[in-house]
Design an enzyme around this catalytic site. Structure first.
Site, PDB file in Angstrom:
ATOM      1  N   CYS A   1      -4.670  12.779  12.517  1.00 54.91           N
ATOM      2  CA  CYS A   1      -5.408  11.530  12.356  1.00 54.91           C
ATOM      3  C   CYS A   1      -5.320  10.817  13.704  1.00 54.91           C
ATOM      4  O   CYS A   1      -4.768  11.323  14.659  1.00 54.91           O
ATOM      5  CB  CYS A   1      -4.811  10.692  11.251  1.00 54.91           C
ATOM      6  SG  CYS A   1      -3.205  10.093  11.672  1.00 54.91           S
TER       7      CYS A   1
ATOM      8  N   LYS B   1       0.851  -1.208   0.000  1.00 58.22           N
ATOM      9  CA  LYS B   1       0.000   0.000   0.000  1.00 58.22           C
ATOM     10  C   LYS B   1       0.880   1.250   0.000  1.00 58.22           C
ATOM     11  O   LYS B   1       0.683   2.160  -0.802  1.00 58.22           O
ATOM     12  CB  LYS B   1      -0.879   0.004   1.245  1.00 58.22           C
ATOM     13  CG  LYS B   1      -1.544   1.334   1.535  1.00 58.22           C
ATOM     14  CD  LYS B   1      -2.446   1.333   2.750  1.00 58.22           C
ATOM     15  CE  LYS B   1      -1.728   1.537   4.047  1.00 58.22           C
ATOM     16  NZ  LYS B   1      -1.355   2.941   4.351  1.00 58.22           N
ATOM     17  N   ASN B   2       1.868   1.281   0.909  1.00 57.24           N
ATOM     18  CA  ASN B   2       2.646   2.508   1.088  1.00 57.24           C
ATOM     19  C   ASN B   2       3.654   2.747  -0.023  1.00 57.24           C
ATOM     20  O   ASN B   2       4.197   3.839  -0.146  1.00 57.24           O
ATOM     21  CB  ASN B   2       3.319   2.513   2.462  1.00 57.24           C
ATOM     22  CG  ASN B   2       2.278   2.663   3.572  1.00 57.24           C
ATOM     23  OD1 ASN B   2       1.128   2.971   3.296  1.00 57.24           O
ATOM     24  ND2 ASN B   2       2.692   2.417   4.789  1.00 57.24           N
TER      25      ASN B   2
ATOM     26  N   ARG C   1      -8.714  -0.262   4.403  1.00 53.88           N
ATOM     27  CA  ARG C   1      -7.772   0.703   3.832  1.00 53.88           C
ATOM     28  C   ARG C   1      -6.444   0.027   3.512  1.00 53.88           C
ATOM     29  O   ARG C   1      -5.750   0.435   2.585  1.00 53.88           O
ATOM     30  CB  ARG C   1      -7.514   1.845   4.824  1.00 53.88           C
ATOM     31  CG  ARG C   1      -8.703   2.730   5.063  1.00 53.88           C
ATOM     32  CD  ARG C   1      -8.290   3.952   5.875  1.00 53.88           C
ATOM     33  NE  ARG C   1      -7.112   4.580   5.299  1.00 53.88           N
ATOM     34  CZ  ARG C   1      -6.432   5.558   5.911  1.00 53.88           C
ATOM     35  NH1 ARG C   1      -6.806   5.985   7.092  1.00 53.88           N
ATOM     36  NH2 ARG C   1      -5.373   6.088   5.331  1.00 53.88           N
TER      37      ARG C   1
ATOM     38  N   ARG D   1       0.777  14.736  12.990  1.00 49.51           N
ATOM     39  CA  ARG D   1       1.327  14.510  11.657  1.00 49.51           C
ATOM     40  C   ARG D   1       1.500  15.806  10.865  1.00 49.51           C
ATOM     41  O   ARG D   1       0.890  16.024   9.832  1.00 49.51           O
ATOM     42  CB  ARG D   1       0.478  13.479  10.907  1.00 49.51           C
ATOM     43  CG  ARG D   1       0.360  12.211  11.739  1.00 49.51           C
ATOM     44  CD  ARG D   1      -0.318  11.084  11.048  1.00 49.51           C
ATOM     45  NE  ARG D   1       0.591  10.449  10.081  1.00 49.51           N
ATOM     46  CZ  ARG D   1       0.212   9.395   9.351  1.00 49.51           C
ATOM     47  NH1 ARG D   1      -1.015   8.946   9.470  1.00 49.51           N
ATOM     48  NH2 ARG D   1       1.029   8.839   8.495  1.00 49.51           N
TER      49      ARG D   1
ATOM     50  N   ASP E   1       4.563   0.395  12.108  1.00 49.93           N
ATOM     51  CA  ASP E   1       3.317  -0.162  11.571  1.00 49.93           C
ATOM     52  C   ASP E   1       3.089  -1.614  11.984  1.00 49.93           C
ATOM     53  O   ASP E   1       2.055  -2.179  11.669  1.00 49.93           O
ATOM     54  CB  ASP E   1       3.311  -0.073  10.039  1.00 49.93           C
ATOM     55  CG  ASP E   1       3.221   1.362   9.572  1.00 49.93           C
ATOM     56  OD1 ASP E   1       3.448   1.600   8.369  1.00 49.93           O
ATOM     57  OD2 ASP E   1       2.951   2.236  10.409  1.00 49.93           O
TER      58      ASP E   1
HETATM   59  C1  EPZ Z   1       4.477   6.787   6.326  1.00 51.75           C
HETATM   60  O1  EPZ Z   1       3.742   7.861   6.866  1.00 51.75           O
HETATM   61  C2  EPZ Z   1       3.500   5.633   6.233  1.00 51.75           C
HETATM   62  N1  EPZ Z   1       2.392   5.991   5.353  1.00 51.75           N
HETATM   63  C3  EPZ Z   1       2.967   5.291   7.623  1.00 51.75           C
HETATM   64  O2  EPZ Z   1       2.124   4.143   7.496  1.00 51.75           O
HETATM   65  C4  EPZ Z   1       4.147   4.933   8.523  1.00 51.75           C
HETATM   66  O3  EPZ Z   1       3.678   4.676   9.819  1.00 51.75           O
HETATM   67  C5  EPZ Z   1       5.144   6.099   8.553  1.00 51.75           C
HETATM   68  O4  EPZ Z   1       5.562   6.410   7.200  1.00 51.75           O
HETATM   69  C6  EPZ Z   1       6.387   5.774   9.372  1.00 51.75           C
HETATM   70  O5  EPZ Z   1       7.011   4.648   8.859  1.00 51.75           O
HETATM   71  C7  EPZ Z   1       2.592   5.956   4.012  1.00 51.75           C
HETATM   72  O6  EPZ Z   1       3.663   5.642   3.532  1.00 51.75           O
HETATM   73  C8  EPZ Z   1       1.407   6.322   3.165  1.00 51.75           C
HETATM   74  P1  EPZ Z   1       6.624  10.083   8.497  1.00 51.75           P
HETATM   75  P2  EPZ Z   1       4.394   9.348   6.890  1.00 51.75           P
HETATM   76  O7  EPZ Z   1       6.595  11.336   7.702  1.00 51.75           O
HETATM   77  O8  EPZ Z   1       5.197   9.555   5.679  1.00 51.75           O
HETATM   78  C9  EPZ Z   1       6.506  13.231  12.020  1.00 51.75           C
HETATM   79  C10 EPZ Z   1       0.169   2.874   7.755  1.00 51.75           C
HETATM   80  O9  EPZ Z   1      -0.360   2.372   8.760  1.00 51.75           O
HETATM   81  N2  EPZ Z   1       6.619  14.231  10.963  1.00 51.75           N
HETATM   82  O10 EPZ Z   1       7.810   9.198   8.436  1.00 51.75           O
HETATM   83  O11 EPZ Z   1       3.320  10.311   7.207  1.00 51.75           O
HETATM   84  C11 EPZ Z   1       5.152  12.550  11.988  1.00 51.75           C
HETATM   85  O12 EPZ Z   1       4.207  13.340  12.684  1.00 51.75           O
HETATM   86  C12 EPZ Z   1       0.735   4.293   7.826  1.00 51.75           C
HETATM   87  O13 EPZ Z   1       0.301   2.304   6.641  1.00 51.75           O
HETATM   88  C13 EPZ Z   1       6.814  15.554  11.295  1.00 51.75           C
HETATM   89  O14 EPZ Z   1       6.885  15.910  12.469  1.00 51.75           O
HETATM   90  O15 EPZ Z   1       5.350   9.195   8.157  1.00 51.75           O
HETATM   91  C14 EPZ Z   1       5.429  11.236  12.667  1.00 51.75           C
HETATM   92  O16 EPZ Z   1       5.385  11.418  14.061  1.00 51.75           O
HETATM   93  C15 EPZ Z   1       0.496   4.928   9.190  1.00 51.75           C
HETATM   94  N3  EPZ Z   1       6.893  16.482  10.307  1.00 51.75           N
HETATM   95  C16 EPZ Z   1       6.863  10.916  12.232  1.00 51.75           C
HETATM   96  O17 EPZ Z   1       7.426  12.174  11.797  1.00 51.75           O
HETATM   97  C17 EPZ Z   1       6.805  16.126   8.973  1.00 51.75           C
HETATM   98  O18 EPZ Z   1       6.916  17.023   8.091  1.00 51.75           O
HETATM   99  C18 EPZ Z   1       6.948   9.913  11.094  1.00 51.75           C
HETATM  100  O19 EPZ Z   1       6.268  10.472  10.009  1.00 51.75           O
HETATM  101  C19 EPZ Z   1       6.617  14.771   8.647  1.00 51.75           C
HETATM  102  C20 EPZ Z   1       6.533  13.836   9.657  1.00 51.75           C
END
Ligand code: EPZ
Length: 422
Positions: A118, A22-23, A400, A123, A308
């Site tokens: 969410c 998915k991701n 999802r 996020r 995850d």
């Molecule tokens: C991706 O989300 C995945 N989603 C998530 O999977 C996964 O949990 C996550 O990476 C971590 O591995 C997809 O790929 C569609 P991040 P993403 O940016 O890109 C903070 C699932 O269940 N952050 O690495 O949104 C954020 O708040 C989903 O399939 C900032 O602070 O994750 C979080 O605490 C859930 N500022 C942490 O970093 C930013 O600009 C990790 O976020 C971006 C992120």
């Protein structure tokens, strides 16, 4: 709203096919905006999130067709391209923000709704914004939308990321492919989905070095061509189904699974007393000697233990021998499965970012509520081992990220069925 009813106790035996990630698919699809030529994805998963991304890209003017029972996604973005990603679609799925980089690279402007918080956390998008601003974008937050423009073409830049954000790495990588000059991303995310995106972009003519390491270097090119690309196997679905025979006994072969996608996770399973054997077709999983040891887990960016899979591992630890500690370092609110597991008789104490789990002999089935994608599936796993019947409500969360979970599990002997909602 549909529910899923699980009656626990059956040992599982047989094969579970693992779908495309998915991701990975959710970041590969926006790449169509980077070219006017056809981009075709094979091995696509059949999930509601993919349908949401399809609707978003179509709203932007891309042509997106799902073919061969939705396993193939054929896209082309001849234009004209609409650069407004509307809140109504973006609020359903955070990954919608992955159109920001491609729109800026292609059109020089984009208006993308902030996804909003969410279930698992606030996020924010500060890392995305900092990276694109370093490349010359001007980004303003107004009325819940990011208004981004670039005076002329994006410029290559040196981008040290404060945190190895997956989405920010993906947005920056896609934007950099068409920027003028060289971009270096330091502290880039190293997830297999990033490697898969870079492989696809390279087929389209991008010049990328270092994907999968924390330093990625991109030489911008003037245009990208089309490509056909198979979506990488879903390591989170893989890890989830590896836990099924672990939690209720038996032996399951996860077809399409590859050890390098789940190395840290498999190491933890080994410590818990679960054997993972590489076969010609995937990964075969079973308990080594009938019992499960309590182990400690700390979630980290790849190649560490994936956030995850934290909820799913917690379900296993609920009936393990001893006390385990699960530390969640990626998201600030990712223990919503805990209160639901407590309803099933688990013994869990959440203190800040750590959950202390004391194994119990057996959990009891109960009506429980799905809250987010991975929490939902952890309740299904717990139900497989619990005594009696577990009813998981609001399974739209599950759909999802998991294709026909009840079909895949009943095919290996689980007593599980979907009950259509009223
Ligand atoms: C991706 O989300 C995945 N989603 C998530 O999977 C996964 O949990 C996550 O990476 C971590 O591995 C997809 O790929 C569609 P991040 P993403 O940016 O890109 C903070 C699932 O269940 N952050 O690495 O949104 C954020 O708040 C989903 O399939 C900032 O602070 O994750 C979080 O605490 C859930 N500022 C942490 O970093 C930013 O600009 C990790 O976020 C971006 C992120």
């Amino acid at each position: 709203m549909d529910s899923i009813v699980v009656t626990g106790g059956a040992e599982l035996r047989g094969e579970i096919p693992i779908a495309g990630a998915k991701n990975a698919c959710l970041t590969l699809m926006p790449a169509t905006l980077l070219t006017e030529e056809p981009l075709t994805l094979m091995n696509a998963p059949r999930l509601s999130d993919i349908k949401t991304m399809t609707l978003l890209l179509q709203s932007l003017g891309a042509e997106v067709q799902s073919l061969q029972d939705n396993r193939v996604i054929a896209m082309s973005s001849l234009g004209p391209i609409n650069t407004l990603a509307d809140y109504d679609i973006v609020r359903k799925m955070r990954a919608s923000n992955l159109v920001l980089g491609p729109l800026l690279a292609r059109e020089g402007h984009a208006t993308v709704s902030l996804p909003g918080g969410c279930a698992i956390g606030a996020r924010p998008m500060d890392i995305h914004i900092a990276a694109l601003e370093a490349m010359g974008a001007q980004i303003e937050l107004k009325d819940g939308y990011l208004h981004a423009t670039t005076p002329g073409r994006l410029q290559g830049a040196h981008i040290p990321m404060r945190f190895a954000s997956v989405g920010a790495t993906e947005n920056t990588l896609m934007a950099a492919t068409l920027a003028k000059g060289t971009t270096v991303i330091e502290n880039a995310a190293r997830e297999p989905e990033i490697v898969d995106l870079a492989a696809c972009l390279s087929k389209m003519g991008a010049q990328i070095e270092g994907a999968g390491t924390s330093r990625i270097e991109i030489q911008g090119v003037d245009r990208l061509g089309g490509a056909t690309h198979p979506v990488v196997t879903d390591r989170i679905e893989l890890g989830t189904y590896m836990l099924a025979p672990a939690i209720c006994g038996g032996e399951v072969e996860c077809i399409g699974g590859r050890m390098e996608l789940v190395t840290a996770f498999a190491e933890k399973l080994d410590l818990a007393g679960i054997s993972v054997e590489e076969t010609a077709r995937g990964l075969k999983v079973k308990r080594r000697n009938g019992r499960v040891n309590a182990i400690d887990v700390k979630t980290e960016p790849f190649p560490g233990f994936p956030t995850d899979l934290q909820a799913q591992m917690m379900a296993l630890m609920c009936t393990a021998d001893g006390v385990s500690h699960l530390e969640e370092t990626i998201f600030e609110n990712r223990f919503m499965h805990a209160p639901e597991l407590l309803r099933m008789g688990a013994d869990i104490e959440v203190q800040g970012g750590t959950a202390k789990v004391t194994g119990v002999e057996r959990m009891k089935g109960a009506p429980v509520m799905a809250t987010d994608l991975r929490a939902s599936v952890s309740l299904i796993l717990a139900g497989l081992a619990a005594e009696g019947e577990t009813v998981v409500n609001r399974v739209y969360h599950l759909d999802r990220g998991y294709e026909h979970v009840e079909e895949k599990l009943s095919a290996v002997g689980a007593k599980i069925e979907r009950v259509p909602g009223v």
